[in-house]
Design a protein around this motif. Structure first.
Motif, PDB file in Angstrom:
ATOM      1  N   ASP A 139       0.843  -1.204   0.000  1.00  0.00           N
ATOM      2  CA  ASP A 139       0.000   0.000   0.000  1.00  0.00           C
ATOM      3  C   ASP A 139       0.874   1.248   0.000  1.00  0.00           C
ATOM      4  O   ASP A 139       1.838   1.348   0.765  1.00  0.00           O
ATOM      5  N   ARG A 259       0.127  -2.701   5.016  1.00  0.00           N
ATOM      6  CA  ARG A 259      -0.859  -3.362   4.164  1.00  0.00           C
ATOM      7  C   ARG A 259      -0.200  -3.908   2.901  1.00  0.00           C
ATOM      8  O   ARG A 259       0.450  -3.163   2.173  1.00  0.00           O
ATOM      9  N   TYR A 261      -0.916  -6.561  -0.495  1.00  0.00           N
ATOM     10  CA  TYR A 261      -1.947  -7.261  -1.250  1.00  0.00           C
ATOM     11  C   TYR A 261      -1.252  -8.244  -2.176  1.00  0.00           C
ATOM     12  O   TYR A 261      -0.366  -7.873  -2.936  1.00  0.00           O
ATOM     13  N   SER A 268      -6.404 -14.741  -3.644  1.00  0.00           N
ATOM     14  CA  SER A 268      -5.777 -13.559  -3.042  1.00  0.00           C
ATOM     15  C   SER A 268      -5.858 -12.363  -3.995  1.00  0.00           C
ATOM     16  O   SER A 268      -5.946 -11.212  -3.560  1.00  0.00           O
ATOM     17  N   GLN A 271      -9.240 -10.903  -3.406  1.00  0.00           N
ATOM     18  CA  GLN A 271      -9.225 -10.196  -2.114  1.00  0.00           C
ATOM     19  C   GLN A 271      -8.501  -8.853  -2.244  1.00  0.00           C
ATOM     20  O   GLN A 271      -8.930  -7.848  -1.679  1.00  0.00           O
ATOM     21  N   ALA A 272      -7.394  -8.859  -3.022  1.00  0.00           N
ATOM     22  CA  ALA A 272      -6.632  -7.612  -3.211  1.00  0.00           C
ATOM     23  C   ALA A 272      -7.490  -6.576  -3.928  1.00  0.00           C
ATOM     24  O   ALA A 272      -7.567  -5.413  -3.518  1.00  0.00           O
ATOM     25  N   SER A 275     -10.223  -5.345  -1.539  1.00  0.00           N
ATOM     26  CA  SER A 275      -9.689  -4.474  -0.468  1.00  0.00           C
ATOM     27  C   SER A 275      -9.374  -3.092  -1.014  1.00  0.00           C
ATOM     28  O   SER A 275      -9.764  -2.076  -0.423  1.00  0.00           O
ATOM     29  N   LEU A 276      -8.662  -3.056  -2.134  1.00  0.00           N
ATOM     30  CA  LEU A 276      -8.268  -1.755  -2.686  1.00  0.00           C
ATOM     31  C   LEU A 276      -9.489  -0.960  -3.164  1.00  0.00           C
ATOM     32  O   LEU A 276      -9.595   0.237  -2.913  1.00  0.00           O
ATOM     33  N   SER A 278     -12.550  -1.142  -2.106  1.00  0.00           N
ATOM     34  CA  SER A 278     -13.420  -0.661  -1.028  1.00  0.00           C
ATOM     35  C   SER A 278     -12.868   0.606  -0.388  1.00  0.00           C
ATOM     36  O   SER A 278     -13.600   1.350   0.258  1.00  0.00           O
ATOM     37  N   GLU A 279     -11.582   0.874  -0.590  1.00  0.00           N
ATOM     38  CA  GLU A 279     -10.991   2.092  -0.021  1.00  0.00           C
ATOM     39  C   GLU A 279     -10.908   3.231  -1.020  1.00  0.00           C
ATOM     40  O   GLU A 279     -10.517   4.335  -0.673  1.00  0.00           O
ATOM     41  N   GLY A 284     -15.515   2.756  -3.640  1.00  0.00           N
ATOM     42  CA  GLY A 284     -15.814   2.230  -2.306  1.00  0.00           C
ATOM     43  C   GLY A 284     -17.229   2.527  -1.809  1.00  0.00           C
ATOM     44  O   GLY A 284     -17.936   1.604  -1.383  1.00  0.00           O
TER      45      GLY A 284
END
Ligand code: UTP
Length: 298
Positions: A139, A259, A261, A268, A271-272, A275-276, A278-279, A284
């Motif tokens: 990150d 963080r 990813y 994975s 998931q990466a 995660s990215l 959603s921010e 997001g």
């Protein structure tokens, strides 16, 4: 004699077969898989650039076209966006070309990560250099590479990055046996094992895809025989350097707690991306409520 100056070169191996992503990686390196609206490798080149590493050598494989094209200018597309007055998209298109000076070299046979790094010998010369793997994203809000460069300058050997993982996960990674260094926030690496069984793992500290290496690693790699998976493993060369004496020997590690990813396998990778996304302020706020509803239905 190794020059005593700050690390300025980054090596990014992108010549692996990416078999976990077949058939997507049949004609395209896995480093080009999009993570939202950018290929994974662009995050990595941007990270190197931010740490002051503007000289980037990419180790490419059979499908290097897509990589080269991505970091090149596209005059026709740029002119079209400019004519439309779409400055935001124009900025995003040009971002990749402004990150540094990118060079390419071909790894003729994918004989392993260690072999890919050895392909950089001529370009790197007798200087310490960074290696960044395109399937590990760090990150941008968290600092890792410049801390590792500082540790390399202080210790004079090679530096790896470690992250604590659940013990059940360790067999997917290289694993390090370490001891604390008094008064310092980095650790000494006593030994490394590539993808150990849980019962053989010396710790739950996993090697992640950032390295700052002393050029002596090239001499060691030249002598390193194929190891696990019949590939020339960078981990094996580092294991040798950890036990060696003299200039350029010794391996230290920074334990990363930020963080990260992983985009190396399908789960994975998803998931990466989630995660990215959603921010991200542009995605997001819509994605997160949708995700909650989706999860509640399943
Ligand atoms: P991986 O171990 O993830 O291998 O490589 P891979 O072949 O790319 O992927 P799978 O396991 O078949 O799905 C770690 C990094 O080293 C590079 C890869 O491109 C990746 O960035 N690599 C690996 C090379 O450049 N050359 C190689 O011979 C092997």
């Amino acid at each position: 004699m190794t020059q005593n100056r700050r690390v300025i070169k980054a090596v990014i191996p992108a010549a692996g077969l990416g078999t976990r992503f077949l058939p997507a990686t049949k004609a395209m390196p896995k480093e080009m898989l999009p993570v939202l609206d950018q290929p994974a490798i662009q995050y990595v080149v941007a990270e190197a650039s931010k740490a002051g590493l503007k000289d980037v050598l990419m180790i490419t494989g059979r499908s290097k076209r897509a990589l080269e094209d991505h970091f090149d200018r596209v005059p026709f597309m740029e002119a079209t966006l400019e004519a439309k007055g779409d400055t935001e998209k124009l900025r995003r298109v040009q971002e990749a070309t402004d990150l540094g000076e990118i060079h390419y070299i071909r790894q003729k046979d994918p004989k392993g990560l260690g072999h890919a790094v050895l392909c950089a010998k001529q370009h790197v010369g007798d200087e310490a250099f960074a290696v960044l793997l395109g399937d590990d994203l760090i990150d941008e809000r968290d600092e890792l590479l410049s801390t590792m460069i500082d540790v390399q300058e202080k210790t004079g050997g090679s530096v790896i990055a470690l992250m604590e993982v659940d013990p059940s996960q360790i067999s997917a990674y290289g694993c390090a046996d370490v001891t604390a260094v008094e008064g310092e926030d980095y650790v000494r690496v006593n030994g490394l094992v590539e993808k150990p069984a849980i019962e053989d793992a010396p710790s739950n500290l996993a090697v992640i895809g950032r390295y700052v290496l002393h050029p002596r690693v090239f001499d060691v790699l030249e002598e390193t025989k194929p190891g696990r998976g019949n590939e020339i493993q960078l981990t094996d060369a580092l294991e040798t350097l950890a036990a060696a004496d003299g200039e350029g020997s010794g391996v230290h590690a920074v334990v990363f707690r930020g963080r990260r990813y992983d985009t190396g396998d399908k789960l994975s990778y998803l998931q990466a991306v989630i995660s990215l996304a959603s921010e991200r302020p542009d995605i997001g706020p819509e994605l997160v409520p949708w995700l909650k509803e989706f999860v509640s239905k399943h």
